[in-house]
Motif scaffolding. Structure first.
Motif: not given
Lengths: 495, 92
Positions: B73-78, B55, B69
């Motif tokens: 790419s995983l959290t979507g947080i820029p 994660p 990753n």
């Protein structure tokens, strides 16, 4: 892929909706349950609002791995001062978990329930979870075992769960629509691949619903947890509630989103707000037409120990437990006596309440929210300044109804580095927003003045009295004093 | 050829059970990959399993030392949004 759950036609509300006792105000949220279920939950603090005043629970953190990502979770976060799901200070091996559970059960005989809830998903850690359960069901058979899951791996685990004498499972279900799900779950790990977006949400939803159906078919009690995320699933949760109730879940727990930037979660960083107390209550009320709602959840840490609302985890760290010598056979005898005494007390109290219920005079008055400072046992027994939380009751011409609890401390009130400098008193008063009265055993002069200035009437006259009786006594006084007539309501609405 | 785990690993245990070659082991301060055992899941799975369940962005590197990753790419947080939020917190 067909999702049968989404294609279900809703039954008409008149037929499927309100079963007696689950609508509106009721003294006992378990009224409409069968005797068999009541028997199962009567000493479970998380399932019975009544029981949580008397019985304690604990969680062991043996399940760190997770197979999905939720936008409200960040697996690297741990703060000792915080109380919220997913946060733990020590991870345990199954052997340590068993040792800790038996130590706590021997020292806190009111402890009835051991839960595994993460951090991570217990069913993504099958070996560790089942090893813990297996040993405990053998060595500590008087402890109820519970598990909480995101549901992805649930269908494959149901058989095993039934074997280990687990009669309660909590599934977190935040949506039944993949469009909504894609906004909550960025990815899942499924069949050795990372799957994202709507496709991932669709698989997760299908597994959750299938797992729910399988558990119900096995006679295992299912509670559904949902996190209320304004603008994401708030409009959708009444539908979730209807569906899970139809499928046989016996309790729904709608919890507010917890999201602060410092938690490092997607929602925290992106500025997604949590619901206000009003919004949460409105949603819980709208869901309660269809099902039994849980309103006393404290969103506890994944390693919490003790009564709901307190955490005695510090007394049972691994180094302290190593030194304890536990005779569990002796503890079980003692526990049994204490449990029987508590149950007798609960029954007595329930009976006396029924006996003393006086018919309310016909009132045409508006409802009032009141805050109560209590440390448990259903009486007003806390000094205002010592309260770590307040129970919120709604008094109306229908009687007193428990609404929620509100914590007095913000989630991280550690030091000056957290937010603006605001005094603890100011914070507490802000927590009580919307309440018109606060009942406590005692209160100092300074808070008294500030509460009055904030439009909240402090009241210390009902110390050690039964909460609901005191709430109604104060309500009747307010009614007699003409504080609850239409003009006042009008004034409030216009204010 | 082997993948590696770096210090941003938070010891969440997710990768250890999914590794088909038992190359991942618990260590301090974070999990490690035995480079002699790691096959990058070649022949077993289409994607390296540790990187597929991990994660934490940036915690697992490929044989070239690149993050499998990358940030966001995983959290979507820029990433810039994350940096902003953390800078804001440290300013307090």
């Amino acid at each position: 892929m067909e999702l049968p759950v989404l294609n279900d036609q809703p039954e008409s509300k008149g037929e499927s909706g309100c079963s007696a006792g689950s609508c509106g105000s009721t003294d006992d949220q378990l009224d409409h349950l069968s005797d068999e279920i009541r028997e199962k939950v009567q000493n479970h603090p998380c399932y019975s609002e009544d029981a949580h005043h008397y019985f304690a629970r604990m969680h062991v953190a043996v399940a760190p791995a997770c197979n999905i990502q939720c936008h409200y979770c960040n697996r690297k976060y741990d703060c000792a001062n915080e109380s919220r799901p997913g946060v733990v200070s020590e991870l345990l091996s199954p052997q340590q978990a068993v040792k800790k559970t038996m130590a706590v059960a021997a020292n806190i005989p009111q402890m009835t329930v051991l839960g595994i809830a993460g951090p991570g998903d217990p069913l993504a850690n099958l070996e560790r979870t089942f090893e813990t359960f297996q040993t405990l069901s053998r060595d500590a058979p008087d402890i109820k075992l519970c598990v909480s899951t995101n549901g992805l791996a649930l269908p494959d685990a149901v058989e095993e769960l039934a074997k280990h004498n687990i009669d309660h499972v909590t599934i977190t279900i935040n949506c039944v629509d993949p469009e909504v799900g894609a906004k909550i779950y960025p990815w899942i790990y499924w069949n050795n691949r990372r799957i994202k977006g709507k496709k991932a949400a669709k698989i997760l939803i299908k597994q959750q619903q299938k797992g729910l159906e399988m558990l119900v078919a096995k006679g295992i009690l299912v509670k559904v947890n949902s996190v209320m995320i304004p603008g994401v699933n708030d409009q959708h949760l009444a539908e979730v509630s209807r569906i899970v109730k139809e499928k046989g879940a016996f309790l729904h727990n709608v919890m507010p989103l917890i999201a602060e930037a410092e938690h490092g979660t997607f929602y925290g960083v992106m500025g997604q707000r949590g619901p206000t107390a009003d919004e949460l209550q409105a949603l819980q009320d709208s869901c309660s037409g269809d099902m039994n709602m849980m309103r006393h959840c404290r969103q506890c840490r994944a390693d919490a120990v003790g009564m709901l609302g307190e955490d005695r985890g510090d007394e049972f760290t691994m180094d302290k437990i190593e030194d304890m010598d536990i005779d569990y056979q002796a503890a079980m005898v003692k526990r049994k006596v204490i449990h029987q005494a508590i149950e007798a007390e609960m029954n007595e109290k329930r009976a006396s309440k029924e006996e003393h219920t006086i018919a309310l005079p016909k009132l045409n008055t508006r409802p009032v929210l009141m805050a109560v400072a209590t440390s448990g046992q259903g009486v007003i027994n806390m000094h205002f300044g010592h309260a770590k939380e307040f129970l919120i009751y709604e008094a109306s011409s229908e009687g007193a109804r428990f609404i929620s609890h509100r914590k007095t401390e913000l989630y991280c009130s550690g030091d000056d580095s957290c937010g603006e400098a605001e005094t603890a008193l100011e914070k507490n008063i802000r927590t009580l927003e919307g309440c018109e009265v606060v009942l406590c055993s005692k209160i100092g002069f300074e808070p008294w003045e500030q509460l009055e200035a904030a439009g909240i009437q402090p009241n210390g006259e009902h110390a050690m009295e039964d909460i609901e009786a005191a709430v109604m006594a104060v309500y009747l006084e307010m009614a007699e004093a003409g504080k609850l007539d239409e003009t006042t309501q009008q004034k409030r609405a216009n204010a | 050829m082997s993948l590696s785990i770096i210090e941003s690993c938070v010891n969440c245990f997710a990768c250890e059970p999914v590794c088909p070659s038992e190359a991942i082991y618990e260590a301090k301060p974070h999990f490690l990959i035995n480079s002699k055992k790691c096959t990058e899941c070649e022949g077993d799975f289409a994607d390296p399993q540790c990187a597929t369940i991990c994660p934490i962005e940036g915690a697992i590197l490929n044989a070239l030392g690149e993050a499998i990753n990358p940030p966001g790419s995983l959290t979507g947080i820029p990433p810039e949004k994350m940096a902003e939020a953390m800078a804001e917190l440290q300013a307090h």
